[in-house]
Scaffold this motif. Structure first.
Motif, PDB file in Angstrom:
ATOM      1  N   LEU A 180      49.025  47.610  33.035  1.00  0.00           N
ATOM      2  CA  LEU A 180      49.051  45.910  33.180  1.00  0.00           C
ATOM      3  C   LEU A 180      47.678  45.225  32.174  1.00  0.00           C
ATOM      4  O   LEU A 180      47.544  43.965  31.782  1.00  0.00           O
ATOM      5  CB  LEU A 180      47.857  46.509  34.694  1.00  0.00           C
ATOM      6  N   VAL A 181      46.198  46.240  31.609  1.00  0.00           N
ATOM      7  CA  VAL A 181      45.477  45.030  30.843  1.00  0.00           C
ATOM      8  C   VAL A 181      45.760  45.053  29.997  1.00  0.00           C
ATOM      9  O   VAL A 181      45.740  44.075  29.015  1.00  0.00           O
ATOM     10  CB  VAL A 181      44.848  46.091  31.404  1.00  0.00           C
ATOM     11  N   GLN A 182      46.645  46.147  29.169  1.00  0.00           N
ATOM     12  CA  GLN A 182      46.831  45.947  27.948  1.00  0.00           C
ATOM     13  C   GLN A 182      47.977  44.881  27.710  1.00  0.00           C
ATOM     14  O   GLN A 182      47.844  43.740  26.755  1.00  0.00           O
ATOM     15  CB  GLN A 182      48.340  47.091  27.918  1.00  0.00           C
ATOM     16  N   PHE A 203      50.097  51.914  43.684  1.00  0.00           N
ATOM     17  CA  PHE A 203      49.128  51.609  43.090  1.00  0.00           C
ATOM     18  C   PHE A 203      48.908  49.844  41.624  1.00  0.00           C
ATOM     19  O   PHE A 203      48.865  49.398  41.166  1.00  0.00           O
ATOM     20  CB  PHE A 203      48.862  52.561  41.842  1.00  0.00           C
ATOM     21  N   GLY A 204      50.136  50.348  41.418  1.00  0.00           N
ATOM     22  CA  GLY A 204      50.555  48.586  40.545  1.00  0.00           C
ATOM     23  C   GLY A 204      51.077  47.841  41.665  1.00  0.00           C
ATOM     24  O   GLY A 204      49.597  46.682  41.057  1.00  0.00           O
ATOM     25  N   VAL A 205      50.990  47.176  42.155  1.00  0.00           N
ATOM     26  CA  VAL A 205      51.219  46.579  43.436  1.00  0.00           C
ATOM     27  C   VAL A 205      49.575  45.909  43.502  1.00  0.00           C
ATOM     28  O   VAL A 205      48.911  44.663  43.389  1.00  0.00           O
ATOM     29  CB  VAL A 205      51.616  45.870  44.953  1.00  0.00           C
ATOM     30  N   ALA A 210      44.240  42.703  42.615  1.00  0.00           N
ATOM     31  CA  ALA A 210      42.623  43.273  42.359  1.00  0.00           C
ATOM     32  C   ALA A 210      42.634  42.472  40.444  1.00  0.00           C
ATOM     33  O   ALA A 210      41.629  41.808  40.953  1.00  0.00           O
ATOM     34  CB  ALA A 210      42.386  44.335  42.104  1.00  0.00           C
ATOM     35  N   LEU A 211      43.149  42.875  39.895  1.00  0.00           N
ATOM     36  CA  LEU A 211      43.610  42.048  38.597  1.00  0.00           C
ATOM     37  C   LEU A 211      43.998  40.373  38.057  1.00  0.00           C
ATOM     38  O   LEU A 211      43.104  39.436  37.578  1.00  0.00           O
ATOM     39  CB  LEU A 211      44.286  42.643  37.712  1.00  0.00           C
ATOM     40  N   GLY A 212      44.526  39.395  39.987  1.00  0.00           N
ATOM     41  CA  GLY A 212      44.793  38.247  40.141  1.00  0.00           C
ATOM     42  C   GLY A 212      45.906  38.256  39.393  1.00  0.00           C
ATOM     43  O   GLY A 212      46.102  36.599  39.037  1.00  0.00           O
ATOM     44  N   ILE A 257      56.841  42.892  33.330  1.00  0.00           N
ATOM     45  CA  ILE A 257      57.706  44.366  34.794  1.00  0.00           C
ATOM     46  C   ILE A 257      57.344  45.278  34.471  1.00  0.00           C
ATOM     47  O   ILE A 257      57.152  45.829  33.566  1.00  0.00           O
ATOM     48  CB  ILE A 257      58.604  44.042  34.494  1.00  0.00           C
ATOM     49  N   ILE A 258      56.886  46.427  35.449  1.00  0.00           N
ATOM     50  CA  ILE A 258      56.190  47.735  35.320  1.00  0.00           C
ATOM     51  C   ILE A 258      57.067  48.168  35.834  1.00  0.00           C
ATOM     52  O   ILE A 258      57.690  47.988  37.416  1.00  0.00           O
ATOM     53  CB  ILE A 258      54.769  47.608  35.958  1.00  0.00           C
TER      54      ILE A 258
END
Length: 369
Positions: A180-182, A203-205, A210-212, A257-258
């Motif tokens: 997600l951050v990468q 956790f992905g959701v 949380a990251l916006g 997409i994760i």
């Protein structure tokens, strides 16, 4: 407490039948204590799908590595420190250990806070062997009373996080947070899709929100729509049995997409149609078949989309994730099990009953139900 005041014991599997609830409580000898090591009195340990895939030999034969004490979402109290302990860790601290417990600490990637991609190979927290110190000693996981290993891979748990909720973040959370951050979730990737609302997907959701990012959950049925919305998802796509039909009208709506699913029969052309040019489809779930679904080259070329993968999270990434969770007061959805009932918890996990992570509580060591 000195090194002679406690012994190492835990719940071990002796073969694939152990995943059916046949773990046995045994004593074992940990690695020789090194000056950069710590000992943890284990309070909590999450049950990860990796644990059950190892115990069942779904990822391949365990061979001479039986017996296995699995568990790599460990939180505990530090009871012993060496003279070269890192991260400012001291006795009495509450710290966590994820899926990796060692690496060479010298190569290009280790020096760039990417120990999970160590050129010399990373050491898993169980079903592995140490090579940097105590060469050849077997790694033992967290379904146990104590854990010993390098302090470099021990992550202090922020005061604002329930230690039991922190445990599954150390593998499951980090596994989705890292890509997600990468790939810029909440920044250049404003619209993020999460395939599958299971242990990783929840956790992905939670973390993408949380990251916006604006999150879309992609699921086989409507059964988990309410949970997805409570976790922060804004959209919910139901695939049914025909992904291509289900995705009509949603083409090029996502930047990232994760994929937490490991289904070998996914319609990849349909899924890749959801991604905008320049976007990314990142796999984090490992199928026991060891095979990817078919990917038509034209889906990549005509859409300028990229397919990749991501492996767990580095210690630095885990620290950043926990800081975000504490700041945003994000909460893992966990169900606590007494560690003494491990042989009930494992079959329940295999049956898919977790909503969304099981955490073993070592009440004898002070873990709280």
């Amino acid at each position: 407490m000195s090194a002679t005041d406690y012994k190492f014991s835990g719940w071990a599997g002796y073969g694939p039948e152990s995943v059916e609830g046949n773990l046995k409580f045994i004593d074992y000898e940990p690695k020789k204590f090194a000056e950069d090591d710590i000992d943890l009195k284990i309070l909590y340990c999450g049950i990860c799908a990796s644990d059950t895939s190892t115990l069942s030999e779904g990822w391949g034969p365990v061979g001479d590595m039986w017996p296995q004490v699995v568990g790599h979402e460990i939180v505990g109290e530090v009871v012993r420190v060496g003279s070269e302990t890192e991260n400012g860790i001291k006795k009495g601290d509450i710290v966590g250990v994820g899926a990796q417990c060692d690496s060479c600490l010298k190569c290009h990637y280790c020096n760039k806070d990417q120990e999970n991609y160590c050129s010399g190979g990373w050491t898993p927290t169980y079903n592995g062997k140490f090579s940097r110190t105590s060469q050849g000693s077997k790694t033992y996981g967290g379904y146990a009373n104590y854990w010993r290993g390098p302090s470099h891979f021990a992550i202090p748990i922020p005061a604002g996080i329930d230690p039991a909720e922190a445990a599954p973040l150390l593998c499951g959370g980090g596994t989705v947070y890292s890509p997600l951050v990468q790939y810029g979730a909440g920044k250049q990737a404003k619209n993020v899709g999460i395939i599958g609302l299971g242990g990783l997907g929840h956790f992905g959701v939670m973390l993408a929100t949380a990251l916006g990012a604006e999150v879309t959950v992609i699921s086989h049925s409507a059964r988990k729509r309410e949970d997805a919305e409570k976790l922060g998802a804004k959209h919910f796509l139901i695939t049914g049995d025909d992904e291509a039909k289900a995705f009509k009208g949603h083409e090029r709506s996502l930047d990232l997409i994760i994929c937490t699913s490991n289904a070998p029969d996914m319609n990849m052309q349909a899924y890749l149609s959801l991604i905008r040019p320049g976007g990314n489809f990142i796999l984090v779930g490992i199928p026991e078949t060891g095979k990817l679904p078919d990917i038509p080259p034209t889906a990549l070329i005509m859409g300028n989309v990229h397919v990749g993968g991501s492996l767990i999270a580095s210690p630095q990434t885990l620290k950043e994730m926990l800081a975000l969770v504490a700041e945003k007061k994000a909460k893992s959805w966990i169900q606590r099990w007494p560690m003494s009932k491990i042989n009930e918890a494992i079959p329940s996990m295999v049956a898919g009953n977790a909503r969304y992570r099981y955490v073993l509580v070592n009440e004898e060591n002070g873990g709280k139900m």
